[in-house]
Structures are given as structure tokens and as C-alpha cells.
Design an enzyme around this catalytic site. Structure first.
Site, mmCIF file in Angstrom:
data_model
loop_
_atom_site.group_PDB
_atom_site.id
_atom_site.type_symbol
_atom_site.label_atom_id
_atom_site.label_comp_id
_atom_site.label_asym_id
_atom_site.label_seq_id
_atom_site.Cartn_x
_atom_site.Cartn_y
_atom_site.Cartn_z
ATOM 1 N N HIS A 1 0.685 -1.261 0.042
ATOM 2 C CA HIS A 1 0.002 -0.040 -0.050
ATOM 3 C C HIS A 1 0.835 1.245 0.043
ATOM 4 C CE1 HIS A 1 -3.409 -2.617 0.723
ATOM 5 N NE2 HIS A 1 -2.921 -3.001 1.804
ATOM 6 N N GLU B 1 -3.073 -0.791 7.381
ATOM 7 C CA GLU B 1 -3.926 -1.666 7.742
ATOM 8 C C GLU B 1 -3.846 -2.649 8.867
ATOM 9 O OE1 GLU B 1 -4.733 -3.573 3.993
ATOM 10 O OE2 GLU B 1 -3.810 -5.088 4.364
ATOM 11 N N HIS C 1 2.958 -7.684 1.474
ATOM 12 C CA HIS C 1 2.097 -8.885 2.096
ATOM 13 C C HIS C 1 1.468 -9.309 1.483
ATOM 14 C CE1 HIS C 1 -0.286 -5.261 2.162
ATOM 15 N NE2 HIS C 1 -1.440 -5.912 2.304
ATOM 16 N N ARG D 1 -0.080 -3.671 -6.829
ATOM 17 C CA ARG D 1 0.098 -5.087 -7.034
ATOM 18 C C ARG D 1 1.371 -5.492 -7.736
ATOM 19 N NH1 ARG D 1 -5.154 -4.028 -7.769
ATOM 20 N NH2 ARG D 1 -6.733 -4.557 -6.216
#
Length: 474
Positions: free
Chosen positions: A116, A151, A302, A321
């Protein structure tokens, strides 16, 4: 106190049963939500269900139903009365919006390998794609807003993930066991030291050209990690990788290494010939039991492997991604924001002591070092006694936890809260209203409603349940 309706998200990696069971009474699941196959979304009611969003995000705002039966959205309700809905302090710091995005996710197969963006990358990327005229819902778009995104995940059942880079010695041990040319090339990247800034090992010029400017001050170890990661995610399709991973896994004795190979094999089975699955041997394998958690700051690589969890993050849908996906990959921007510092995964329940006992149950509070969000997970009534995570908490903190005053679960005043019942039934009360919730039902509680408490609905042996409460830290 408003009823809040989650927004379903159907992606190929989702479950056919888990979310459907929890949200069995949700009207939105009675018919298919729309989707775009080009982005990996599927638009049939019988397709996998991946996420349920409790959201104030502009592209997928949740519906709110007021006590008088009127309908609105989280987005509109906050814009109309920001201080009433989210509180003065929250509104002044974050603007008239809900600063977090709360989800329940269920992964049947591994998700994409992703990062992210940090704040400056998110702003720059969002503005650049707007200037290019890329539609907000275009499949090739990476930035759906200008927000950085960190997150946190709290497991609702056993949950597997790969999070952050492990030590180089662990990477070398794992990769050297795989008899495949790509793995050997990654080992070369990790072992070829450079003594001077700007000195590039032969064959890794393309990787060094894609390093961010900040790499000028990186230690050599981070540049080697970058080159190995780059080697995997930029390689073309490879043959025989799953077979070699399986052979290697049979020789692994260390339990952490076995977990890493288990994750890589699961990814290789879901994404045949995808070279990026080898990066999972570079990451820390994480195995969470119910109530355990991990915090993932922006920039940390991750991949979620399997399981069902609560997820809370900044109010952002930005994802970069690198592989293991049918969706758009944005490797250059991902590499620019990639955090190559090895480190153990962060357990936000340990960020500060936030665990406490309650009158008829147990609660764990997860407080990462970020103002935008926090999460509480509680069990009420007789079900609380069977919660294994609390046994681990008691062993960790011992007498300190036992000395805490016992009372109802109280969380937060003058800030927005979302309470979701995840099992059984609970009674949610504010200073102005009260409502009983059964599994899959949720309410949005405005800041103006003051203190909130959650407890079991009655005194019978069958009463009690579990719940999640999402809110901010300001």
C-alpha cells in the site's frame, strides 16, 4: 444509532460460504452486486464473496437507516452533519469523512502480493492518474484516492498471511533449498555485496535503475533485498516451480520455514507459473488464531493466504500489486514505495496495554500507532470463558490483568463507532439509544451519542455473543 448495511465485494479469491453464512440476512446478498470481470470482480450471485465493507469511501459508501426509517449513506450523513456524526476533533483532523474503512474478509485462496502506498506516493499517483484522464473505475487504475494506507487484521478464525521481509539469512536458507534457476538468481541478488553507492552487480542493472532516490542512503542489505524481490516480480512465467517448491518443502524441518513453504505452495497452486510466489520465501509467515492480530504499515509487502478476519485501514482503496493476481499490476510504483527493511510483524495488541476484563465477558483492544483507526474484539456471556486468546493474554500479563476493574465494555466518547455482532447476540447501548444485534447485524453510532457499551442480551446460559467495534484513536 443507525443500522449500517455493508457493501459486498465479489472477487475470485473469496469464499463460497464464510461471509454468506455470517451475513445470511443481509438484503444485498439476495441479488448479485455489479462488478467488472476485467478487475477480477464477478457479477453473479453464486460467485465467491470476498469482502463486506462498512464504508464511507466515495466509491462504495455504506447505506445508513435512521431510527425513523429514512435512508442515507455514510458519506452524505457525515457531510451534512460532520460534528454530530464523527465529532469535532475527528472532523477537524481528517475533514468531514469517516477516517477508516472497516471490512470483514474471507480468503479461500491467496490474494495478490501487494504493497500500500505511503502518503506522498498516494497523492502523486492519484493526481497523475487524474491528469491522464484514467477513469476512477478503470481496471488499470492503481490510485482510487489520495490517501496513504496502513491496515490491521484481526483473525476471526485461523488466518494465514505473509507480512514484511524476514532476515536475509532466513531468505537465503529458504531460497537455496529450491532447485530452480529463478531461486538461484534471487540467491545471487542477496549474496552479491556492493561496497560503494552506485556500484551495481553485473546483471542487476535494471533492478538498480528502478530503485527510489532514497536507496542512496540504504544500507547494502536493503539494496540486495530489493534486487531479489525485483528479480522475482519482473520475471516471465516459469515452468516447474510448484514441483520444486514441493520437493524442497519435504526437506524443511524448521517450523517457520515450513510455514513459508506452505504459503508459497498455496500460492503456486492458485497461480501456476507465477514467479512472484517465490517472494513468499522472503517474507515472514504469520499464523493467527482467533483474536490475534497483525498491523501492516504502508510500504510493507504482504499477501493474505487463507482464512477469515476483520480488517481496518485508512479510508483508502489504494493497492499496488506485484503478482499473484488477475488484476492490474503496477510494479514501478510498488517498487518506489517498497519498504525493504527486514522486521518482525507488528502485533497491535502489544502496542500498548489495551486488554481488559468485563462484567460478563472479555475484550481485546488493538491500537496501532496511527490516529485514524483502532479496533476492539469482545466476547460476552458464557461464550467468553471458552476464548483461547484470553488465556494467552492472562499468561502474558498475569496479575496485572486480574487487577483491572470489572464492568461493562465501554469504548469511546465523541467519536464515530461501528459495532458488528459476529456471533450469537449482544446488546449495544449509547447515551441516547440501544439495540440488540444478532450475528451479521451492525450499527453506526454517531459521536454525539456519547458513551457506548456492549454486553450480553440477558442472563440465560445460552445468552452471549461476540462483536467487533471499529473507531478512531482521536
Amino acid at each position: 444509532m443507525y443500522v449500517i448495511r455493508p457493501v459486498p465485494k465479489r472477487y475470485a479469491w473469496g469464499s463460497y460460504t464464510r461471509l454468506q453464512s455470517l451475513f445470511s440476512d443481509e438484503p444485498a446478498l439476495a441479488a448479485a452486486d455489479t462488478g467488472d470481470p476485467a478487475t477480477g470482480a464477478v457479477d453473479t450471485a453464486n460467485s465467491p464473496l470476498a469482502e463486506m465493507w462498512f464504508s464511507g469511501h466515495p466509491q462504495s459508501p455504506s447505506q445508513l437507516i435512521a431510527p425513523d426509517g429514512t435512508h442515507t449513506t455514510v458519506l452524505d450523513a457525515i457531510r451534512e452533519r460532520p460534528e454530530y456524526m464523527v465529532g469535532r476533533r475527528c472532523s477537524e483532523q481528517f475533514g468531514p469523512e469517516l477516517p477508516f474503512l472497516f471490512k470483514i474478509i474471507a480468503a479461500r485462496i491467496p490474494l495478490s502480493l501487494q504493497v500500500h502506498p505511503v502518503d506522498f506516493e498516494a497523492r502523486a499517483g492519484f493526481n497523475a492518474q487524474n491528469a491522464q484522464g484514467i477513469a476512477q473505475d478503470a481496471p488499470e487504475r492503481s490510485f482510487h484516492d489520495a490517501e496513504a494506507k496502513s491496515e490491521m487484521v484481526v483473525a476471526l478464525e485461523p488466518f494465514e498471511a505473509s507480512v514484511g521481509f524476514s532476515p536475509i539469512s532466513v531468505m537465503l536458507h529458504n531460497l537455496s533449498m529450491v532447485s530452480h534457476p529463478l531461486a538461484a538468481r534471487m540467491v545471487d541478488a542477496l549474496t552479491q555485496r556492493t561496497l560503494r553507492i552506485g556500484q551495481t552487480p553485473e546483471g542487476f542493472e535494471h533492478a538498480d535503475a528502478m530503485m527510489p532516490m532514497s536507496s542512496m542512503v540504504w544500507p547494502d542489505s536493503r539494496r540486495r533485498i530489493f534486487r531479489a524481490f525485483h528479480t522475482a516480480i519482473t520475471a516471465g512465467p516459469v515452468e516447474g516451480l510448484e514441483t520444486q517448491l514441493r520437493y524442497a518443502s519435504l526437506r524443511v524441518s524448521d517450523p517457520v520455514a515450513r510455514s513459508a513453504f506452505h504459503h508459497a505452495l498455496a500460492a503456486a497452486a492458485a497461480f501456476p507459473n507465477d514467479p512472484s510466489v517465490l517472494t513468499l520465501l522472503m517474507l515472514n509467515p504469520v499464523s493467527l488464531q482467533e483474536g490475534e492480530s497483525v498491523f501492516i504499515p504502508a510500504g510493507i509487502p504482504h499477501a493474505y493466504i487463507h482464512g477469515m478476519a476483520a480488517e481496518i485501514m485508512n479510508n483508502s482503496d489504494n493497492v499496488l500489486r506485484a503478482g499473484m493476481t488477475v488484476k492490474h499490476k503496477d510494479i514501478p510504483r510498488l517498487l518506489h514505495t517498497l519498504n525493504c527493511q527486514p522486521g518482525a510483524p507488528v502485533d497491535p495488541a502489544d502496542a500498548r496495554f489495551g486488554d481488559m476484563a468485563t462484567r460478563d465477558g472479555d475484550l481485546i483492544v488493538y491500537t496501532p500507532h496511527i490516529d485514524e483507526f483502532m479496533l476492539a474484539y469482545g466476547h460476552t456471556g458464557p461464550t467468553a470463558a471458552a476464548w483461547p486468546v484470553m488465556d494467552r493474554v492472562l499468561r502474558r500479563y498475569g496479575a496485572l490483568l486480574r487487577q483491572l476493574a470489572r464492568g461493562r465494555i465501554d469504548q469511546g466518547r465523541h467519536k464515530p463507532r461501528i459495532v458488528l455482532c459476529t456471533a450469537g447476540s449482544v446488546r449495544c447501548s449509547s447515551e441516547m439509544d440501544a439495540r440488540e444485534l444478532s450475528a451479521g447485524q451492525a450499527v453506526f453510532i454517531p459521536a454525539a451519542e456519547g458513551w457506548v457499551s456492549v454486553e450480553s442480551c440477558g442472563g440465560g446460559s445460552s445468552d452471549g455473543g461476540s462483536f467487533l467495534m471499529a473507531t478512531t484513536q482521536v
